[in-house]
Design a protein around this motif. Structure first.
Motif, PDB file in Angstrom:
ATOM      1  N   ALA A   1      37.848  33.268  37.389  1.00  0.00           N
ATOM      2  CA  ALA A   1      37.540  33.563  35.988  1.00  0.00           C
ATOM      3  C   ALA A   1      38.780  33.650  35.122  1.00  0.00           C
ATOM      4  O   ALA A   1      38.683  34.005  33.940  1.00  0.00           O
ATOM      5  CB  ALA A   1      36.757  34.877  35.893  1.00  0.00           C
ATOM      6  N   GLY A   2      39.939  33.341  35.692  1.00  0.00           N
ATOM      7  CA  GLY A   2      41.149  33.322  34.886  1.00  0.00           C
ATOM      8  C   GLY A   2      41.772  34.698  34.733  1.00  0.00           C
ATOM      9  O   GLY A   2      41.293  35.701  35.269  1.00  0.00           O
ATOM     10  N   ILE A   3      42.841  34.742  33.950  1.00  0.00           N
ATOM     11  CA  ILE A   3      43.598  35.973  33.760  1.00  0.00           C
ATOM     12  C   ILE A   3      43.367  36.597  32.391  1.00  0.00           C
ATOM     13  O   ILE A   3      43.721  37.748  32.143  1.00  0.00           O
ATOM     14  CB  ILE A   3      45.112  35.692  33.971  1.00  0.00           C
ATOM     15  CG1 ILE A   3      45.882  36.996  34.192  1.00  0.00           C
ATOM     16  CG2 ILE A   3      45.681  34.906  32.789  1.00  0.00           C
ATOM     17  CD1 ILE A   3      47.322  36.779  34.582  1.00  0.00           C
ATOM     18  N   LEU A   4      42.754  35.838  31.476  1.00  0.00           N
ATOM     19  CA  LEU A   4      42.559  36.361  30.119  1.00  0.00           C
ATOM     20  C   LEU A   4      41.479  37.427  30.059  1.00  0.00           C
ATOM     21  O   LEU A   4      41.675  38.490  29.453  1.00  0.00           O
ATOM     22  CB  LEU A   4      42.220  35.208  29.164  1.00  0.00           C
ATOM     23  CG  LEU A   4      41.971  35.609  27.708  1.00  0.00           C
ATOM     24  CD1 LEU A   4      43.214  36.241  27.106  1.00  0.00           C
ATOM     25  CD2 LEU A   4      41.538  34.395  26.890  1.00  0.00           C
ATOM     26  N   THR A   5      40.324  37.162  30.695  1.00  0.00           N
ATOM     27  CA  THR A   5      39.213  38.118  30.592  1.00  0.00           C
ATOM     28  C   THR A   5      39.535  39.475  31.207  1.00  0.00           C
ATOM     29  O   THR A   5      39.235  40.503  30.588  1.00  0.00           O
ATOM     30  CB  THR A   5      37.942  37.538  31.247  1.00  0.00           C
ATOM     31  OG1 THR A   5      38.238  37.121  32.586  1.00  0.00           O
ATOM     32  CG2 THR A   5      37.434  36.349  30.457  1.00  0.00           C
ATOM     33  N   PRO A   6      40.173  39.559  32.400  1.00  0.00           N
ATOM     34  CA  PRO A   6      40.516  40.899  32.897  1.00  0.00           C
ATOM     35  C   PRO A   6      41.566  41.584  32.029  1.00  0.00           C
ATOM     36  O   PRO A   6      41.587  42.819  31.933  1.00  0.00           O
ATOM     37  CB  PRO A   6      41.037  40.649  34.313  1.00  0.00           C
ATOM     38  CG  PRO A   6      41.455  39.235  34.330  1.00  0.00           C
ATOM     39  CD  PRO A   6      40.527  38.532  33.391  1.00  0.00           C
TER      40      PRO A   6
ATOM     41  N   LEU B   1      41.229  50.446  38.383  1.00  0.00           N
ATOM     42  CA  LEU B   1      40.171  49.563  37.882  1.00  0.00           C
ATOM     43  C   LEU B   1      40.753  48.297  37.254  1.00  0.00           C
ATOM     44  O   LEU B   1      40.178  47.205  37.396  1.00  0.00           O
ATOM     45  CB  LEU B   1      39.316  50.315  36.855  1.00  0.00           C
ATOM     46  CG  LEU B   1      38.478  51.481  37.392  1.00  0.00           C
ATOM     47  CD1 LEU B   1      37.740  52.175  36.259  1.00  0.00           C
ATOM     48  CD2 LEU B   1      37.491  51.003  38.452  1.00  0.00           C
ATOM     49  N   LEU B   2      41.875  48.438  36.575  1.00  0.00           N
ATOM     50  CA  LEU B   2      42.536  47.262  36.003  1.00  0.00           C
ATOM     51  C   LEU B   2      42.966  46.299  37.102  1.00  0.00           C
ATOM     52  O   LEU B   2      42.771  45.075  36.988  1.00  0.00           O
ATOM     53  CB  LEU B   2      43.745  47.713  35.173  1.00  0.00           C
ATOM     54  CG  LEU B   2      44.615  46.602  34.558  1.00  0.00           C
ATOM     55  CD1 LEU B   2      43.788  45.746  33.606  1.00  0.00           C
ATOM     56  CD2 LEU B   2      45.814  47.203  33.837  1.00  0.00           C
ATOM     57  N   GLN B   3      43.517  46.827  38.166  1.00  0.00           N
ATOM     58  CA  GLN B   3      43.920  45.997  39.301  1.00  0.00           C
ATOM     59  C   GLN B   3      42.705  45.352  39.972  1.00  0.00           C
ATOM     60  O   GLN B   3      42.734  44.176  40.362  1.00  0.00           O
ATOM     61  CB  GLN B   3      44.700  46.841  40.314  1.00  0.00           C
ATOM     62  CG  GLN B   3      45.102  46.100  41.574  1.00  0.00           C
ATOM     63  CD  GLN B   3      46.045  44.945  41.292  1.00  0.00           C
ATOM     64  OE1 GLN B   3      46.954  45.075  40.489  1.00  0.00           O
ATOM     65  NE2 GLN B   3      45.808  43.799  41.935  1.00  0.00           N
ATOM     66  N   LEU B   4      41.622  46.109  40.086  1.00  0.00           N
ATOM     67  CA  LEU B   4      40.406  45.592  40.714  1.00  0.00           C
ATOM     68  C   LEU B   4      39.822  44.438  39.905  1.00  0.00           C
ATOM     69  O   LEU B   4      39.439  43.394  40.473  1.00  0.00           O
ATOM     70  CB  LEU B   4      39.383  46.718  40.856  1.00  0.00           C
ATOM     71  CG  LEU B   4      38.029  46.347  41.448  1.00  0.00           C
ATOM     72  CD1 LEU B   4      38.194  45.836  42.880  1.00  0.00           C
ATOM     73  CD2 LEU B   4      37.072  47.537  41.413  1.00  0.00           C
ATOM     74  N   MET B   5      39.740  44.596  38.586  1.00  0.00           N
ATOM     75  CA  MET B   5      39.202  43.527  37.740  1.00  0.00           C
ATOM     76  C   MET B   5      40.056  42.273  37.840  1.00  0.00           C
ATOM     77  O   MET B   5      39.534  41.146  37.897  1.00  0.00           O
ATOM     78  CB  MET B   5      39.120  43.996  36.288  1.00  0.00           C
ATOM     79  CG  MET B   5      38.051  45.032  36.020  1.00  0.00           C
ATOM     80  SD  MET B   5      37.827  45.361  34.248  1.00  0.00           S
ATOM     81  CE  MET B   5      39.451  46.040  33.819  1.00  0.00           C
ATOM     82  N   THR B   6      41.376  42.446  37.869  1.00  0.00           N
ATOM     83  CA  THR B   6      42.273  41.291  37.968  1.00  0.00           C
ATOM     84  C   THR B   6      42.112  40.580  39.310  1.00  0.00           C
ATOM     85  O   THR B   6      42.051  39.347  39.372  1.00  0.00           O
ATOM     86  CB  THR B   6      43.732  41.745  37.776  1.00  0.00           C
ATOM     87  OG1 THR B   6      43.853  42.441  36.541  1.00  0.00           O
ATOM     88  CG2 THR B   6      44.661  40.556  37.768  1.00  0.00           C
TER      89      THR B   6
END
Length: 398
Positions: free
Chosen positions: A241-246, A226-231
């Motif tokens: 959406a950038g790298i900060l929010t994920p 899920l972490l990889q998917l959000m990123t």
């Protein structure tokens, strides 16, 4: 004369930063300071529920006098928690019904929200006592309803957290702060991802020490997916959406996964021996105190965040006599929070016995945390993808 009276009335509604807290409570109806009073009442209710669960046996002789307690046994343990929770819920629902829709300072409902503390303390005490007079059947019905109310609280908290993360990203990407915050964004995002990966590795070491721990391996591995998917979705060119929010969302979902595994019942072979020891140690006490504090802080911070639940965004600057936050929403969050702390103290199961100084333990608690984690990812991804889908539909219809 009328102008002077109006100015005096406004002075009572304006919050003085320099004056002491006690004098503000004594001399003015202060909505900002009232938040802390309601949070204190909520904290006391949490402690009463915990005392009824862990130390209610010492009050058995007094409980025997109450009609709804069936000789005292129905006012102890899990049912005692539900009775205290019900009293807290009724109190905040009364406050919700009596303050919902308040828009201006110095109105009657504003004064009721921010003042009249002796009356409200008497009301809270009465609402705490009354559930102990009710029959056990009604308390069990409330326990069933509290499952739903606690779920509503978790959903509100989830949306509030995601909205804060989105607001932080938009603030850093704005023209005013974009250049200044670029390095900070990269630094915080890197730290967030490092913590996520370290947390996942530690969970593998602590909670999946052997191949037979299939469920824990699945929980941890799926969190990594899920972490990889959000990123990946966040960095997609159409989303951008950038790298900060994920990264920040990754911290949240890793934390939820850790809480879920920690909620597994004591004695499981995949949990470390020190975690499942039957005796109460200092680490258990500290964890319990931190958990209770987290419940109060989460309820408090979510309660004042009513703007992220407005369907129509109003960019008009607020007037001086506008209320600083939504009173009705504030009390509604505390009412659902009363149901939530009850579920944590009884492990989401009214027939489940909990060990002293424990909170949110049991398989039901574990799956609630896991589902909350998956739902958090789904809501976050939808907030990223929804604007693109909406834009494509508008372009297709045109």
């Amino acid at each position: 004369m009328e102008t002077g009276e109006s100015n005096n009335s406004n002075e009572r509604g304006i919050i003085s930063v320099d004056s002491p807290w006690c004098s503000q409570f004594r001399n003015a109806c202060n909505p900002w300071m009232a938040r802390y009073a309601y949070a204190l009442i909520f904290l006391v209710a949490n402690l009463l529920a915990w005392a009824a669960r862990d130390y209610g046996r010492t009050a058995l002789t007094e409980m025997e006098r109450l009609k709804g307690c069936n000789g005292g046994k129905d006012c102890l343990g899990a049912e005692g928690v539900l009775r205290v929770s019900l009293g807290c819920f009724i109190f905040y629902i009364i406050m919700f019904l009596s303050t919902a829709g308040t828009s201006k300072l110095n109105q009657t409902r504003d004064r009721w929200h921010s003042g009249w503390w002796p009356v409200k303390i008497v009301l809270w005490v009465a609402m705490t006592v009354i559930p102990f007079l009710l029959p056990s059947a009604l308390i069990q019905i409330y326990g069933d309803v509290a499952h739903f109310g606690a779920g509503v609280f978790l959903l509100i908290q989830l949306i509030s957290i995601i909205s804060f993360i989105t607001w932080l990203h938009n603030c850093c990407e704005s023209e005013k702060y974009a250049t200044r915050c670029h390095i900070h964004v990269m630094l915080f995002a890197t730290i967030a991802y490092v913590i996520c990966l370290v947390g996942i590795i530690l969970m593998y070491i602590w909670y999946a020490p052997k191949p037979s721990c299939l469920l824990n391996i699945f929980f941890i591995s799926w969190t990594l997916v899920l972490l990889q998917l959000m990123t990946s979705v966040s960095l997609h060119p159409k989303v951008n959406a950038g790298i900060l929010t994920p990264g920040l969302m990754g911290l949240y979902v890793v934390f939820l996964c850790w809480c879920a595994i920690r909620s597994e019942p004591a004695g499981e072979s995949c949990i470390r021996k020190s975690d499942s020891a039957p005796k109460t140690d200092w680490l258990s006490i500290i964890s319990f105190v931190v958990a209770i504090s987290a419940i109060v802080i989460a309820t408090f911070s979510t309660g004042i965040d009513s703007k992220c639940f407005q369907f129509r965004k109003d960019d008009t600057p607020p007037a001086e006599d506008d209320v600083p936050y939504g009173y009705g929403f504030f009390h509604f969050v505390f009412a659902t929070g009363a149901m939530y702390f009850a579920m944590l103290l009884i492990g989401w199961n009214s027939h489940h016995s909990m060990r002293k100084w424990t909170i949110d333990v049991g398989w039901t608690s574990t799956w609630v945390r896991i589902v909350n984690e998956w739902l958090a990812v789904c809501v976050y991804l939808w907030m990223l993808v929804a604007p693109i889908i909406w834009k494509c539909r508008q372009t297709g219809s045109a």
